[in-house]
Design a protein around this motif. Structure first.
Motif, mmCIF file in Angstrom:
data_model
loop_
_atom_site.group_PDB
_atom_site.id
_atom_site.type_symbol
_atom_site.label_atom_id
_atom_site.label_comp_id
_atom_site.label_asym_id
_atom_site.label_seq_id
_atom_site.Cartn_x
_atom_site.Cartn_y
_atom_site.Cartn_z
ATOM 1 N N ILE A 69 108.417 5.013 -42.696
ATOM 2 C CA ILE A 69 108.073 3.684 -41.988
ATOM 3 C C ILE A 69 108.149 2.293 -43.113
ATOM 4 O O ILE A 69 108.631 1.640 -42.692
ATOM 5 C CB ILE A 69 106.120 3.439 -42.261
ATOM 6 N N ARG A 91 102.796 2.880 -23.762
ATOM 7 C CA ARG A 91 102.003 2.742 -24.936
ATOM 8 C C ARG A 91 102.772 3.722 -25.961
ATOM 9 O O ARG A 91 103.544 4.428 -25.637
ATOM 10 C CB ARG A 91 100.512 3.594 -25.115
ATOM 11 N N VAL A 92 103.132 2.971 -27.083
ATOM 12 C CA VAL A 92 103.666 3.563 -28.481
ATOM 13 C C VAL A 92 102.249 3.893 -29.356
ATOM 14 O O VAL A 92 101.662 3.595 -29.686
ATOM 15 C CB VAL A 92 104.478 2.491 -29.208
ATOM 16 N N ILE A 93 102.490 4.973 -29.750
ATOM 17 C CA ILE A 93 101.688 5.574 -30.989
ATOM 18 C C ILE A 93 102.369 6.185 -32.120
ATOM 19 O O ILE A 93 103.590 6.819 -31.604
ATOM 20 C CB ILE A 93 101.267 6.810 -30.825
ATOM 21 N N LEU A 94 102.920 5.285 -32.652
ATOM 22 C CA LEU A 94 103.834 5.493 -33.878
ATOM 23 C C LEU A 94 102.882 6.350 -35.248
ATOM 24 O O LEU A 94 101.509 6.185 -35.434
ATOM 25 C CB LEU A 94 103.459 3.910 -35.212
ATOM 26 N N CYS A 95 103.690 6.635 -35.996
ATOM 27 C CA CYS A 95 103.334 7.888 -36.279
ATOM 28 C C CYS A 95 104.173 7.973 -38.641
ATOM 29 O O CYS A 95 105.164 8.077 -37.241
ATOM 30 C CB CYS A 95 102.772 9.560 -36.117
ATOM 31 N N ASN A 96 103.575 8.064 -39.006
ATOM 32 C CA ASN A 96 104.335 8.184 -40.425
ATOM 33 C C ASN A 96 104.650 9.379 -41.326
ATOM 34 O O ASN A 96 103.341 9.528 -41.403
ATOM 35 C CB ASN A 96 104.052 6.927 -40.686
ATOM 36 N N ASP A 98 105.954 10.087 -43.881
ATOM 37 C CA ASP A 98 106.204 9.902 -45.000
ATOM 38 C C ASP A 98 107.467 10.920 -45.622
ATOM 39 O O ASP A 98 106.823 11.595 -46.906
ATOM 40 C CB ASP A 98 104.749 10.022 -45.891
ATOM 41 N N LYS A 103 103.620 16.687 -42.612
ATOM 42 C CA LYS A 103 102.360 15.372 -41.504
ATOM 43 C C LYS A 103 103.338 15.564 -40.360
ATOM 44 O O LYS A 103 102.888 15.363 -39.294
ATOM 45 C CB LYS A 103 102.949 14.625 -42.404
ATOM 46 N N TYR A 107 101.610 16.051 -37.149
ATOM 47 C CA TYR A 107 101.892 14.970 -35.611
ATOM 48 C C TYR A 107 102.249 15.395 -34.047
ATOM 49 O O TYR A 107 102.222 14.426 -33.080
ATOM 50 C CB TYR A 107 102.811 13.828 -36.460
ATOM 51 N N ASP A 109 101.770 18.471 -33.420
ATOM 52 C CA ASP A 109 100.965 18.927 -33.084
ATOM 53 C C ASP A 109 99.958 17.919 -31.910
ATOM 54 O O ASP A 109 99.882 18.041 -30.731
ATOM 55 C CB ASP A 109 100.437 19.502 -34.178
ATOM 56 N N LEU A 110 99.681 17.020 -32.752
ATOM 57 C CA LEU A 110 99.253 15.094 -32.373
ATOM 58 C C LEU A 110 99.866 15.104 -30.977
ATOM 59 O O LEU A 110 98.636 14.927 -29.859
ATOM 60 C CB LEU A 110 98.725 14.095 -33.307
ATOM 61 N N ARG A 112 100.298 16.197 -28.742
ATOM 62 C CA ARG A 112 101.179 17.470 -27.548
ATOM 63 C C ARG A 112 99.441 17.512 -27.261
ATOM 64 O O ARG A 112 98.761 17.231 -25.893
ATOM 65 C CB ARG A 112 100.962 18.921 -27.691
ATOM 66 N N ASP A 113 98.659 17.113 -28.154
ATOM 67 C CA ASP A 113 97.556 16.683 -27.503
ATOM 68 C C ASP A 113 97.388 15.401 -26.638
ATOM 69 O O ASP A 113 96.583 15.464 -26.586
ATOM 70 C CB ASP A 113 96.140 16.902 -29.176
ATOM 71 N N GLU A 114 97.827 14.514 -27.137
ATOM 72 C CA GLU A 114 97.861 13.280 -26.659
ATOM 73 C C GLU A 114 98.564 13.504 -25.307
ATOM 74 O O GLU A 114 97.977 12.196 -24.579
ATOM 75 C CB GLU A 114 98.355 12.290 -27.814
ATOM 76 N N ARG B 46 93.532 23.876 -26.503
ATOM 77 C CA ARG B 46 93.390 22.679 -27.356
ATOM 78 C C ARG B 46 92.949 21.785 -26.295
ATOM 79 O O ARG B 46 92.948 21.350 -25.212
ATOM 80 C CB ARG B 46 94.668 21.871 -27.305
ATOM 81 N N LEU B 49 92.529 15.553 -24.343
ATOM 82 C CA LEU B 49 91.744 14.688 -24.645
ATOM 83 C C LEU B 49 91.057 13.519 -24.116
ATOM 84 O O LEU B 49 89.889 12.714 -23.947
ATOM 85 C CB LEU B 49 92.438 13.548 -26.109
ATOM 86 N N THR B 75 103.924 -3.930 -43.154
ATOM 87 C CA THR B 75 104.327 -2.423 -43.284
ATOM 88 C C THR B 75 103.707 -1.651 -44.382
ATOM 89 O O THR B 75 103.280 -0.736 -43.936
ATOM 90 C CB THR B 75 105.324 -2.476 -43.901
ATOM 91 N N GLU B 82 96.848 3.400 -41.630
ATOM 92 C CA GLU B 82 97.246 4.543 -40.514
ATOM 93 C C GLU B 82 97.038 5.867 -41.967
ATOM 94 O O GLU B 82 96.716 6.684 -41.438
ATOM 95 C CB GLU B 82 98.999 4.636 -40.579
ATOM 96 N N TYR B 86 94.213 8.702 -40.061
ATOM 97 C CA TYR B 86 95.112 10.514 -39.543
ATOM 98 C C TYR B 86 94.470 11.509 -40.255
ATOM 99 O O TYR B 86 93.816 12.428 -39.905
ATOM 100 C CB TYR B 86 96.472 10.434 -39.648
ATOM 101 N N ARG B 91 93.178 7.757 -33.880
ATOM 102 C CA ARG B 91 93.680 7.728 -33.972
ATOM 103 C C ARG B 91 94.712 5.936 -34.325
ATOM 104 O O ARG B 91 93.547 5.121 -33.720
ATOM 105 C CB ARG B 91 94.794 8.095 -32.393
ATOM 106 N N VAL B 92 95.756 6.052 -34.651
ATOM 107 C CA VAL B 92 95.800 4.079 -34.627
ATOM 108 C C VAL B 92 97.532 4.099 -33.555
ATOM 109 O O VAL B 92 98.024 4.755 -33.180
ATOM 110 C CB VAL B 92 96.428 4.207 -35.744
ATOM 111 N N LEU B 94 99.800 1.008 -33.639
ATOM 112 C CA LEU B 94 100.753 0.111 -34.006
ATOM 113 C C LEU B 94 100.605 -0.574 -32.844
ATOM 114 O O LEU B 94 101.375 -0.506 -32.008
ATOM 115 C CB LEU B 94 101.172 0.579 -35.034
#
Lengths: 339, 339
Positions: A69, A91-96, A98, A103, A107, A109-110, A112-114, B46, B49, B75, B82, B86, B91-92, B94
């Motif tokens: 990011i 909605r947007v779930i932003l994941c970084n 890095d 990671k 994410y 996996d996450l 999928r959970d979401e 799982r 949620l 940023t 974030e 996590y 969850r975040v 953004l």
DNA sequence: CTGTTAGCGCCTTCAC
DNA sequence: GTGAAGGCGCTAACAG
């Protein structure tokens, strides 16, 4: 907070009618609609998203997993995606990630959970170890980085061609010993190195490409090393904005001037490339279009899961500036002529 | 996807036991636990949620509303938030308000719909028109921008003091006619302008502060105007990274050199400030600490809604560089001495 | 066009 | 220590 039952009671209708009005369904008499809306307003009713999602099995949420990011390129893309999505009530779930494959996997996996409807992903690795879009219960659109043979929708730059043009530009401006610093792990880095190598080969020149981690610091260190070799490269090509930044730092550190001592060119048309003197020649990437294209592709894929895989290739634009000026400036009038 | 019922069936236990194991509750025999875990693994179970959130009325989600995601400052802060979130299984969501108060309001509404546990917010406006943290069913932690009298938790820079130190540095280096370009709408901009004005007053100098919109382009235009006035300012102080960038562009555009023609100093220690020559004197902001502090404050507030309001003030660090070198460089040995 | 009703998948008393 | 059952708030058949 009022719930649907209270609203129905207040309006003197059934919960079904309230639900229908809230969902904007047709087939509700104007009279009922008004009574419901009045009650909604009176009670400040807002449908409970958790309940709605549980019941409907839809989240209207997408995941956006970017590899870094802090890379302005991804910031711009994120902004475009976010903008389009929220306009359409998604909605947007932003994941970084890095630049960390673990990671990234976590994410995914996450997501999928979401139970997200889909994911936009810029993979950290060129060859995704064990990642197959089909493993996930949601469609994936790849952005920026993507092997040619990937079986997922994707939006990418014409990396090979853009790097080719950039290298040719340097060659035509009189540079021969041109070094290339490229991102070691991403598909994008490899493809750009490929374009550079092809241009060198086409002109009978020997390529010298160094793979680096795509961080400012790593790029600087690698560039300093490269610049201390004999004979010193006459020009450097950096495969991304961060690498270009690190390379420019290296030139400062080694007190070399561009283009007099070493010419410079790279990717990403960031504001700072126009602030240094001279300004730096770059390939500008259409980040906005890229983000928009990605979310459109994703939404269409969600609507029609079985349509053919699509790949959008955007063209980078060569911005010629002083950092790659002709080696022997005979005809300065041609300085701004693109190759 | 398997649900809790199937897992219970597979393990030969009740759904209640599965639920207890998944939640890590005590009071489950080791034997049952193992049977459940085996079934979970076998079925790749799982927990859903949406269902969990509906039932428990908790989302373990926080909203992060930044005023401009393209501003590298935000940023960096986002990344820190974030990261911490996590790691703790939060969850975040953004959201980018794009310096648009309407968007900000829409997002705050959205956060209510999402039933988030809390929100971290950098307000677009100094005085939030009609925004009262108490209006929302979740706690709010303000970051970066915050009036002194706000009744919400907050994490901010010591803006007044930092700007004061920056201005004093310029003054002590021999500059007298110092102009200030500051963000017109944010509390931060005002506070930094205030610190600047105080420093000028303390030295018997007349301040000249120009309010600008916090974008690169607006700042450039305003700076060009300012630089064309007679007499021309001897130095410029920019109240944010974006404004500093626009101001630097203005100097390029008007062919003025720094520090010879006009000295320069500003906020945010971004990589490019060290790439231009000479490098630019800035106040470095501890973005990482800021993000971490914000989420910690929020989590503590969520855990104890009634604790006293807290305000974390972080100190900016003055990085003296060439752009603000002494006006009459008599003793160059003192160039790097901070004021 | 409208109302009744049966769950979505889970957590959490409450009995045993 | 374990299971049965009710219900979180909503949607979508289905019946009228």
């Amino acid at each position: 907070m009022a719930n649907i039952k209270e609203v129905a009671h207040h309006a003197g209708v059934s919960v079904a009618s309230v639900s229908r009005v809230m969902a904007g369904h047709t087939g509700v008499s104007e009279a009922t609609r008004q009574r419901v809306l009045t009650a909604v307003k009176a009670l400040d009713y807002r449908p409970d998203l958790a309940a709605r999602r549980l019941r409907s099995r839809r989240t209207d949420t997408i995941g956006l997993i970017v590899s870094d990011i802090r890379n302005p390129f991804f910031t711009e893309v994120s902004r475009a995606v976010e903008d389009v999505a929220y306009q359409q009530q998604w909605r947007v779930i932003l994941c970084n990630a890095d630049e960390n494959p673990d990671k990234e996997a976590a994410y995914l996996d996450l997501m999928r959970d979401e139970n997200v409807s889909g994911v936009i992903l810029s993979p950290t690795l060129a060859r995704l170890a064990g990642f197959h879009p089909a493993d996930y219960p949601f469609p994936v659109v790849l952005i920026d980085r993507c092997e040619r043979d990937t079986t997922a929708d994707a939006v990418v730059l014409d990396n090979v061609n853009a790097a080719y043009r950039l290298a040719v530009h340097l060659i035509e401006n009189g540079y021969r010993r041109i070094g290339c610093l490229y991102g070691a792990v991403s598909a994008t880095g490899h493809q750009r190195q490929e374009g550079y190598a092809a241009a060198m080969a086409a002109h009978g020149l020997k390529p010298q490409a160094i793979a680096v981690q795509a961080t400012i610091d790593q790029a600087r260190t690698a560039a300093v090393n490269l610049l201390q070799q004999e004979p010193r490269p006459e020009a450097l090509l950096a495969s991304s904005g961060l690498i270009l930044l690190g390379t420019t730092e290296a030139l400062r550190e080694t007190q070399l001037r561009f283009p007099e001592d070493v010419a410079l060119a790279g990717f990403d048309d960031l504001p700072w490339t126009r602030l240094v003197e001279p300004a730096i020649t770059v390939i500008a990437q259409p980040t906005d279009d890229l983000g928009r294209a990605a979310i459109h592709l994703l939404q269409q894929r969600i609507a029609q899961p079985d349509q053919a895989v699509r790949r959008v290739v955007l063209r980078g634009e060569l911005q010629v500036r002083g950092s790659s000026a002709r080696r022997s400036p005979i005809r300065t009038g041609h300085l701004l002529t693109t190759a």
